[in-house]
Every structure is written in C-alpha cells, then in structure tokens.
Write a protein that holds these residues in place. Structure first.
Motif, PDB file in Angstrom:
ATOM      1  N   ALA A   1       0.848  -1.192   0.000  1.00 51.24           N
ATOM      2  CA  ALA A   1       0.000   0.000   0.000  1.00 51.24           C
ATOM      3  C   ALA A   1       0.886   1.246   0.000  1.00 51.24           C
ATOM      4  CB  ALA A   1      -0.935  -0.005   1.209  1.00 51.24           C
ATOM      5  N   LYS A   2       1.333   1.668  -1.177  1.00 49.53           N
ATOM      6  CA  LYS A   2       2.310   2.748  -1.291  1.00 49.53           C
ATOM      7  C   LYS A   2       1.794   4.066  -0.725  1.00 49.53           C
ATOM      8  CE  LYS A   2       4.586   0.792  -5.376  1.00 49.53           C
ATOM      9  NZ  LYS A   2       4.970   1.022  -6.801  1.00 49.53           N
ATOM     10  N   ASP A   3       0.538   4.362  -0.974  1.00 50.82           N
ATOM     11  CA  ASP A   3      -0.012   5.631  -0.499  1.00 50.82           C
ATOM     12  C   ASP A   3      -0.009   5.688   1.025  1.00 50.82           C
ATOM     13  OD1 ASP A   3      -3.062   7.129   0.062  1.00 50.82           O
ATOM     14  OD2 ASP A   3      -1.479   8.182  -1.018  1.00 50.82           O
ATOM     15  N   LEU A   4      -0.364   4.573   1.656  1.00 51.70           N
ATOM     16  CA  LEU A   4      -0.364   4.529   3.119  1.00 51.70           C
ATOM     17  C   LEU A   4       1.060   4.608   3.659  1.00 51.70           C
ATOM     18  CD1 LEU A   4      -2.012   4.271   5.684  1.00 51.70           C
ATOM     19  CD2 LEU A   4      -1.954   1.780   5.434  1.00 51.70           C
ATOM     20  N   CYS A   5       2.028   3.980   2.963  1.00 55.69           N
ATOM     21  CA  CYS A   5       3.441   4.087   3.364  1.00 55.69           C
ATOM     22  C   CYS A   5       3.883   5.546   3.380  1.00 55.69           C
ATOM     23  CB  CYS A   5       4.323   3.300   2.391  1.00 55.69           C
ATOM     24  SG  CYS A   5       4.184   1.522   2.518  1.00 55.69           S
ATOM     25  N   GLU A   6       3.607   6.247   2.286  1.00 51.15           N
ATOM     26  CA  GLU A   6       4.010   7.648   2.191  1.00 51.15           C
ATOM     27  C   GLU A   6       3.333   8.500   3.251  1.00 51.15           C
ATOM     28  OE1 GLU A   6       6.384   8.936   0.355  1.00 51.15           O
ATOM     29  OE2 GLU A   6       6.814   6.899  -0.347  1.00 51.15           O
ATOM     30  N   PHE A   7       2.078   8.181   3.537  1.00 46.77           N
ATOM     31  CA  PHE A   7       1.342   8.931   4.555  1.00 46.77           C
ATOM     32  C   PHE A   7       2.015   8.762   5.915  1.00 46.77           C
ATOM     33  CE2 PHE A   7      -2.479  11.143   5.839  1.00 46.77           C
ATOM     34  CZ  PHE A   7      -2.597  10.813   7.172  1.00 46.77           C
ATOM     35  N   CYS A   8       2.408   7.533   6.251  1.00 44.46           N
ATOM     36  CA  CYS A   8       3.080   7.277   7.530  1.00 44.46           C
ATOM     37  C   CYS A   8       4.412   8.022   7.609  1.00 44.46           C
ATOM     38  CB  CYS A   8       3.309   5.777   7.707  1.00 44.46           C
ATOM     39  SG  CYS A   8       1.811   4.810   7.950  1.00 44.46           S
ATOM     40  N   MET A   9       5.178   7.994   6.504  1.00 46.26           N
ATOM     41  CA  MET A   9       6.462   8.675   6.487  1.00 46.26           C
ATOM     42  C   MET A   9       6.290  10.179   6.701  1.00 46.26           C
ATOM     43  SD  MET A   9       8.640   6.281   6.133  1.00 46.26           S
ATOM     44  CE  MET A   9      10.067   7.303   5.918  1.00 46.26           C
ATOM     45  N   LYS A  10       5.355  10.757   5.989  1.00 45.61           N
ATOM     46  CA  LYS A  10       5.115  12.195   6.119  1.00 45.61           C
ATOM     47  C   LYS A  10       4.675  12.548   7.527  1.00 45.61           C
ATOM     48  CE  LYS A  10       2.397  15.979   4.131  1.00 45.61           C
ATOM     49  NZ  LYS A  10       1.338  16.344   3.146  1.00 45.61           N
ATOM     50  N   PHE A  11       3.791  11.726   8.095  1.00 42.93           N
ATOM     51  CA  PHE A  11       3.292  11.965   9.452  1.00 42.93           C
ATOM     52  C   PHE A  11       4.444  11.974  10.452  1.00 42.93           C
ATOM     53  CE2 PHE A  11       1.999  10.264  13.556  1.00 42.93           C
ATOM     54  CZ  PHE A  11       0.934  11.077  13.902  1.00 42.93           C
ATOM     55  N   CYS A  12       5.346  10.996  10.340  1.00 40.44           N
ATOM     56  CA  CYS A  12       6.428  10.875  11.315  1.00 40.44           C
ATOM     57  C   CYS A  12       7.489  11.954  11.138  1.00 40.44           C
ATOM     58  CB  CYS A  12       7.056   9.488  11.243  1.00 40.44           C
ATOM     59  SG  CYS A  12       5.985   8.248  12.004  1.00 40.44           S
ATOM     60  N   LYS A  13       7.703  12.404   9.913  1.00 37.64           N
ATOM     61  CA  LYS A  13       8.627  13.520   9.717  1.00 37.64           C
ATOM     62  C   LYS A  13       8.079  14.789  10.362  1.00 37.64           C
ATOM     63  CE  LYS A  13       9.220  12.804   5.234  1.00 37.64           C
ATOM     64  NZ  LYS A  13       9.671  13.008   3.842  1.00 37.64           N
ATOM     65  N   GLU A  14       6.767  14.961  10.324  1.00 39.69           N
ATOM     66  CA  GLU A  14       6.134  16.137  10.927  1.00 39.69           C
ATOM     67  C   GLU A  14       6.062  16.038  12.449  1.00 39.69           C
ATOM     68  OE1 GLU A  14       3.177  17.145   7.127  1.00 39.69           O
ATOM     69  OE2 GLU A  14       2.385  16.231   8.960  1.00 39.69           O
ATOM     70  N   HIS A  15       6.165  14.806  12.989  1.00 39.35           N
ATOM     71  CA  HIS A  15       6.064  14.590  14.438  1.00 39.35           C
ATOM     72  C   HIS A  15       7.317  13.873  14.949  1.00 39.35           C
ATOM     73  CE1 HIS A  15       1.908  14.981  12.974  1.00 39.35           C
ATOM     74  NE2 HIS A  15       1.624  15.483  14.145  1.00 39.35           N
ATOM     75  N   LEU A  16       8.480  14.245  14.403  1.00 36.51           N
ATOM     76  CA  LEU A  16       9.703  13.485  14.675  1.00 36.51           C
ATOM     77  C   LEU A  16      10.079  13.495  16.151  1.00 36.51           C
ATOM     78  CD1 LEU A  16      11.783  11.753  13.330  1.00 36.51           C
ATOM     79  CD2 LEU A  16      13.144  13.778  12.843  1.00 36.51           C
ATOM     80  N   LEU A  17       9.936  14.614  16.822  1.00 36.61           N
ATOM     81  CA  LEU A  17      10.290  14.680  18.237  1.00 36.61           C
ATOM     82  C   LEU A  17       9.410  13.748  19.063  1.00 36.61           C
ATOM     83  CD1 LEU A  17      10.946  18.497  18.790  1.00 36.61           C
ATOM     84  CD2 LEU A  17      12.614  16.640  18.623  1.00 36.61           C
ATOM     85  N   GLU A  18       8.111  13.731  18.770  1.00 39.61           N
ATOM     86  CA  GLU A  18       7.208  12.829  19.488  1.00 39.61           C
ATOM     87  C   GLU A  18       7.549  11.372  19.201  1.00 39.61           C
ATOM     88  OE1 GLU A  18       3.631  15.584  18.169  1.00 39.61           O
ATOM     89  OE2 GLU A  18       2.942  13.882  19.376  1.00 39.61           O
ATOM     90  N   VAL A  19       7.937  11.092  17.954  1.00 36.07           N
ATOM     91  CA  VAL A  19       8.313   9.722  17.595  1.00 36.07           C
ATOM     92  C   VAL A  19       9.522   9.285  18.411  1.00 36.07           C
ATOM     93  CG1 VAL A  19       9.199   8.256  15.745  1.00 36.07           C
ATOM     94  CG2 VAL A  19       7.346   9.859  15.281  1.00 36.07           C
ATOM     95  N   LEU A  20      10.515  10.158  18.533  1.00 36.43           N
ATOM     96  CA  LEU A  20      11.726   9.820  19.289  1.00 36.43           C
ATOM     97  C   LEU A  20      11.421   9.628  20.767  1.00 36.43           C
ATOM     98  CD1 LEU A  20      14.267  12.253  17.597  1.00 36.43           C
ATOM     99  CD2 LEU A  20      14.178   9.760  17.372  1.00 36.43           C
ATOM    100  N   GLU A  21      10.500  10.414  21.300  1.00 40.73           N
ATOM    101  CA  GLU A  21      10.133  10.268  22.711  1.00 40.73           C
ATOM    102  C   GLU A  21       9.466   8.933  22.983  1.00 40.73           C
ATOM    103  OE1 GLU A  21       9.345  15.034  23.620  1.00 40.73           O
ATOM    104  OE2 GLU A  21       7.682  13.589  23.581  1.00 40.73           O
ATOM    105  N   ASN A  22       8.804   8.374  21.949  1.00 37.78           N
ATOM    106  CA  ASN A  22       8.127   7.089  22.113  1.00 37.78           C
ATOM    107  C   ASN A  22       8.972   5.930  21.586  1.00 37.78           C
ATOM    108  OD1 ASN A  22       5.024   7.382  22.944  1.00 37.78           O
ATOM    109  ND2 ASN A  22       5.662   9.201  21.815  1.00 37.78           N
ATOM    110  N   PHE A  23      10.248   6.219  21.287  1.00 35.27           N
ATOM    111  CA  PHE A  23      11.129   5.192  20.725  1.00 35.27           C
ATOM    112  C   PHE A  23      11.435   4.120  21.772  1.00 35.27           C
ATOM    113  CE2 PHE A  23      14.216   3.557  17.870  1.00 35.27           C
ATOM    114  CZ  PHE A  23      15.256   3.068  18.651  1.00 35.27           C
ATOM    115  N   ASP A  24      11.431   2.855  21.351  1.00 39.06           N
ATOM    116  CA  ASP A  24      11.891   1.771  22.215  1.00 39.06           C
ATOM    117  C   ASP A  24      12.731   0.812  21.384  1.00 39.06           C
ATOM    118  OD1 ASP A  24       8.525   0.410  22.211  1.00 39.06           O
ATOM    119  OD2 ASP A  24      10.133   0.194  20.728  1.00 39.06           O
ATOM    120  N   SER A  25      13.041  -0.340  21.929  1.00 42.94           N
ATOM    121  CA  SER A  25      13.980  -1.255  21.284  1.00 42.94           C
ATOM    122  C   SER A  25      13.334  -2.130  20.224  1.00 42.94           C
ATOM    123  CB  SER A  25      14.627  -2.154  22.340  1.00 42.94           C
ATOM    124  OG  SER A  25      13.636  -2.899  23.032  1.00 42.94           O
ATOM    125  N   ASP A  26      12.058  -1.923  19.954  1.00 49.42           N
ATOM    126  CA  ASP A  26      11.370  -2.736  18.954  1.00 49.42           C
ATOM    127  C   ASP A  26      12.041  -2.574  17.590  1.00 49.42           C
ATOM    128  OD1 ASP A  26       8.553  -4.144  18.360  1.00 49.42           O
ATOM    129  OD2 ASP A  26       9.088  -2.786  16.712  1.00 49.42           O
TER     130      ASP A  26
END
Length: 537
Positions: free
Chosen positions: A492-517
């Motif tokens: 699902a390429k469109d959904l992949c791109e959507f996730c990437m864009k979302f995380c680039k816009e919320h990168l600090l929040e993503v890093l705060e929720n980072f774990d060893s997964d």
C-alpha cells in the motif's frame, strides 16, 4: 452538475473536472467550484467578501480561494439574507472553514465582523471530525462524527441550546438532553435548532413562537434541548427546516410537518399554523427524501420511491398548499427553477455510519440476519466463539470464500471452520461488513490493523480502502511503525508515504516514544534517510 453552471458554460471545464460547486446570491451571481485536482475557484459580485478570495468588489474572472485549495473540500453550507452571506466549507478531514458575515459570531472564529477569507474553526472543534453544518439566521450548529452537537453565534432565543441566552463566538458543546445520546443530523430554523437522535427521536430548542418547535411547552423560547412530542412510536429518518417550520421523514416513508404555514409550507392543504407534528398528504406514496430552504420564495420538495418529485409551498410566486407532482427529476432541478436559483446541497459526510437505514430495506434485513444461528448455514469459530454466516453471501463478496465454499476444499461439506490467525473482534467486524457495508470508525486502531490484515487475506478491496482511511485519520506516533509495516507488507504505497510524512512532521514525538522494537527502529531510520535525501535534493 447543476444546470446553473451552464450560465457560465462550466468555465471551460468538462463536467468530469468539477467535483462540486456552489451557486448562490440574489440572482445566482456568485459561484464557487471545486475541481478534481483540489483547486477551489470563485467569481461573482462578491458582496461582503462572500467569495472568500480576499479581494474587495466584483470578481469578474475565476480566482483561486487560496485558503481552500488543497483542503479536499467535500461540500458547502451557507445562509444569507439580502447581500449578507456566511459560508462554511467542510473538508474530508472533518475540518471546517468559515467566512463572510459574522455580526453575531456565527462563523465560530471567536470574533465578530466580516471575515474576508476562509478561516479554519478551532476551539472545541479543532480535534473533532465535523460531518455536518447547519445554519440558522445568525447561529450555527456543527455535528461531529461522535454524534455530538456544537453551537455558536446569536442566542437571543436560546437557539444555541446552552441553557442561557448568552451569545458565543466559539463552538460550545450542547448538553442537557443530548448528553449520552448520539445525534445523526441537525437542522436550523431562523432562530431555532433541531437534532435527530439515532433512536429516531427529535430534540428542539430556541424560539417557540406559534408553537413552531412542536413542544408541549407554551413558553415562547426554550434554552435547552427538549423532546418533540406527537411522534411516539414513529422512527424519524431525516429532518429539514424552513425559516419557521420543520419537515420530518419517517423510516416508513411518511412526511410529518409542523410550525408556521403562511405560504402552505406544511403541505397539509391549508395555511394554518400546526403546533404538533402531523402527517401531510400521502398521495405521494412512500417518500424517500425531502428538501426545504430558509428562503421564503423557495418551495418544499419530496422524492418518492418511484423517483417522482413533488413540490408545495411557495412555487414561482404561487402558493401551493398540497404536494403537486412536477416534471423535475432532482432537488437541484427544483431549486434551479426557484427564485433566486441556487444549487441545493444539504451536505452530510459519507463517512457518517451511525445513521438509520430505511426500515425494511435490503441492508437492514441483512443486518438482522448476521450472526443469527436460526437462518445461517455456516459458522466460524474464533477464540472459542462462533460467528454465524451465510455461505452464499460471502462467496459473492470474496473470491477466497468462493474457492473455499464452491471449490475442491476437502471439507467444503463441513458446517464450521476454526480461525486461528485473527482476533475474534477483528474477524467479527470483518464478517459484519459483508452484511452492513459499514465499519465502526470508533474502533481502536490496533483492531483496525487486524481487520486490515483480514481484509487483505480475503481480498476484499473496498474494506481495505475503508481501513486505510480510518488508519490515516487516526494515525498516532504509537502505532505509526506498525501501520507502516502493514502497508509495506501489503504494497500500500499511499499509506506508506502517509506514515512517512506523518512521522517527519512529528519526529520529536516519535523519538520520545522510541523503544527497542526492531520494527520501530527500522522505521525511524527510514524517516531519517528520507529527510536527509530531501535536504540533499
């Protein structure tokens, strides 16, 4: 597309290039069009900046409405008296933009005075998905996907339903009788408001002069929602309002009307006031849709199950007291022929899944048949619990089921099948989709992910699309990596791109929720790689 656009020869566009349009004004002189490429354009006399272009005075050639371009506008709502209009644009995301006249704060922007360009409504609605907007004279109602009602604007008669007559410039949630209930649609008279509940009951509040709310109270105003009486045992499917009256369509195709009737708007053969809901002429047969506007010169209209259109009320300067069969084929044709002509779109989001279907409809019969052991011929066993289904129905909707039940499956004569790879809740929602064509958009994102996997395995493409829409609208940093992993797995390429864009816009929040997964680690590394490549380019 409305015949009104023929006046401008569709502006040089093909019909297929225009997604939706709004025509309004004293002489239908103002036009806003939304193109398939998400451009929003306007022209017209532009009274009080009603076109939203930010340009004072007449707009003689199509001009972009900058704030609406790229917003995926699904529809418009407007109200206006003379040359003063206030307008609302509803986005696919559930955001709402408003502009135009705003003397009482009816645009919900926290201000008063004219607003020259479309501005997003914030406050309580910022984190909500709005599925419908209804306009009164100087007040506005907004309905959310959760079935909540928010009100703002003038409140001299309690039309905001907040228990007072204080005006509000920002959206306020309407409580009282609506607390704990799900509202499926809203409608406004000039200074009154109505809400249709999922139960099929109607609540009303605001000015009650001449008994136009259909309430037992003799008070001239009600500042909080009250239940409309006289409809006991009747399930209402749709409500629409004129300037001082209401029409309600029941799920068995009957029209009830009440309120002011000085031009025959109630369709009962008289011009007398009606203070309690009463059935109007049944000569139309079973009715499937109704229409009305707040313009005194416009008729009321109905379409029956044979697609015949009837009109009554103010019809081209004539008072028609009972529904009259016409040669029209749609509500748009009715109101193109009215004075002033308008495009008739009472917008409500297609994503609203809590509305009742017509009683006795095919879909409702299917809904009753789902998971009914008395009528089904097969059962799936998931987590030790049975889900009862009809094999023939499943074979129509999925080639996988077709091969399973009609192919050479060695156990095709069996009456049960154990499912081990999916949760009970996800598989139940999946099978229910075959019977209802709906998904509950409030289900947890983790369950949507599992449902997404089931839909992919059984190759149900329309359900896959619905799941992707829900995942996009509810995406969070906590589940973004898991959604991305599924999207990669299913191509699902469109959904992949959507996730990437979302995380680039919320990168600090993503890093705060980072774990060893491992999945999350690889996903974050991919976000960094994409960001670095963009900077190089």
């Amino acid at each position: 597309m409305s015949k009104l656009l023929l006046k401008w020869d569709n502006f040089g566009y093909q019909n297929s290039e225009i997604r939706t349009a709004l025509v309004f004004g004293i002489n239908a002189e103002n036009v806003i069009i939304v193109l398939q490429n998400d451009e929003v354009l306007a022209l017209g006399t532009n009274q009080i900046y009603c076109l939203g272009t930010g340009v004072e005075g007449e707009v003689k050639e199509l001009k972009r409405i900058e704030n609406l371009c790229g917003q995926r506008i699904e529809g418009f709502e407007f109200t206006g008296v003379g040359c003063l209009f206030c307008l609302f644009a509803i986005c696919e995301s559930g955001s709402v933009f408003s502009w135009g006249g705003n003397g009482y704060g009816q645009l919900g922007l926290g201000t008063t005075g004219y607003t020259q360009v479309p501005t997003k409504i914030l406050g309580c609605l910022e984190q909500k998905k709005v599925v419908q907007v209804a306009c009164g004279g100087d007040h506005t109602l907004a309905l959310t996907s959760e079935g909540e009602v928010y009100a703002f604007g003038r409140n001299a008669n309690g039309e905001l339903g907040l228990g007072t007559t204080d005006r509000h410039f920002l959206p306020q949630r309407v409580g009282g009788l609506l607390d704990g209930k799900i509202v499926t649609s809203v409608a406004c008279q000039m200074d009154s408001s109505l809400a249709l509940l999922r139960s099929g009951q109607i609540c009303a509040w605001g000015s009650n002069l001449r008994g136009k709310l259909g309430l037992p109270s003799t008070s001239v105003q009600e500042c909080s929602p009250c239940m409309v009486l006289g409809l006991e045992g009747v399930v209402i499917y749709k409500i629409v309002c004129g300037i001082r009256f209401t029409l309600a369509l029941s799920d068995d195709g009957k029209i009830y009307s009440w309120g002011d009737n000085f031009r025959g708007y109630l369709g009962n053969g008289t011009t007398k006031i009606v203070k309690r809901p009463a059935i109007i002429s049944q000569e139309m047969g079973r009715v499937k849709d109704i229409a009305a506007t707040q313009n005194l010169s416009h008729p009321c209209a109905a379409i029956n199950e044979k697609n015949h259109v009837y009109c009554w009320g103010s019809c081209n300067d004539q008072i028609v007291e009972k529904p009259m069969l016409t040669s029209f084929s749609s509500f748009d044709e009715v109101y193109v022929d009215a004075s002033p002509p308008i495009t008739y779109h009472r917008f409500q989001s297609k994503n609203t899944n809590y509305g009742r279907k017509m009683k006795g409809s095919v879909i409702e019969r299917f809904q009753r048949a789902f998971d009914n052991p008395e009528t089904t011929d097969f059962a799936f066993i998931v987590e030790g619990k049975k889900i009862h289904v009809h094999k023939n129905l499943l074979t129509v909707g999925s080639d996988v089921f077709k091969n399973l039940f009609l192919g050479n499956w060695k156990d095709s004569h069996q009456k049960e099948l154990i499912v081990e790879d999916h949760s009970y809740d996800a598989f139940y929602a999946f099978l229910k989709y075959f019977y209802t064509d709906e998904i509950d958009h409030e289900i947890p994102p983790e369950l949507v992910l599992d449902l997404y996997s089931v839909a992919h395995f059984y190759q149900v493409t329309d359900l896959l699309d619905e799941c992707e829409k829900i995942l996009k609208s509810g995406l969070s940093v906590q589940i973004a990596a898991a959604v991305y992993e599924k999207a990669i797995l299913f191509g699902a390429k469109d959904l992949c791109e959507f996730c990437m864009k979302f995380c680039k816009e919320h990168l600090l929040e993503v890093l705060e929720n980072f774990d060893s997964d491992d999945c999350k680690r690889e996903f974050i590394l991919e976000v960094y790689r994409r960001a670095a490549n963009q900077k190089k380019n």
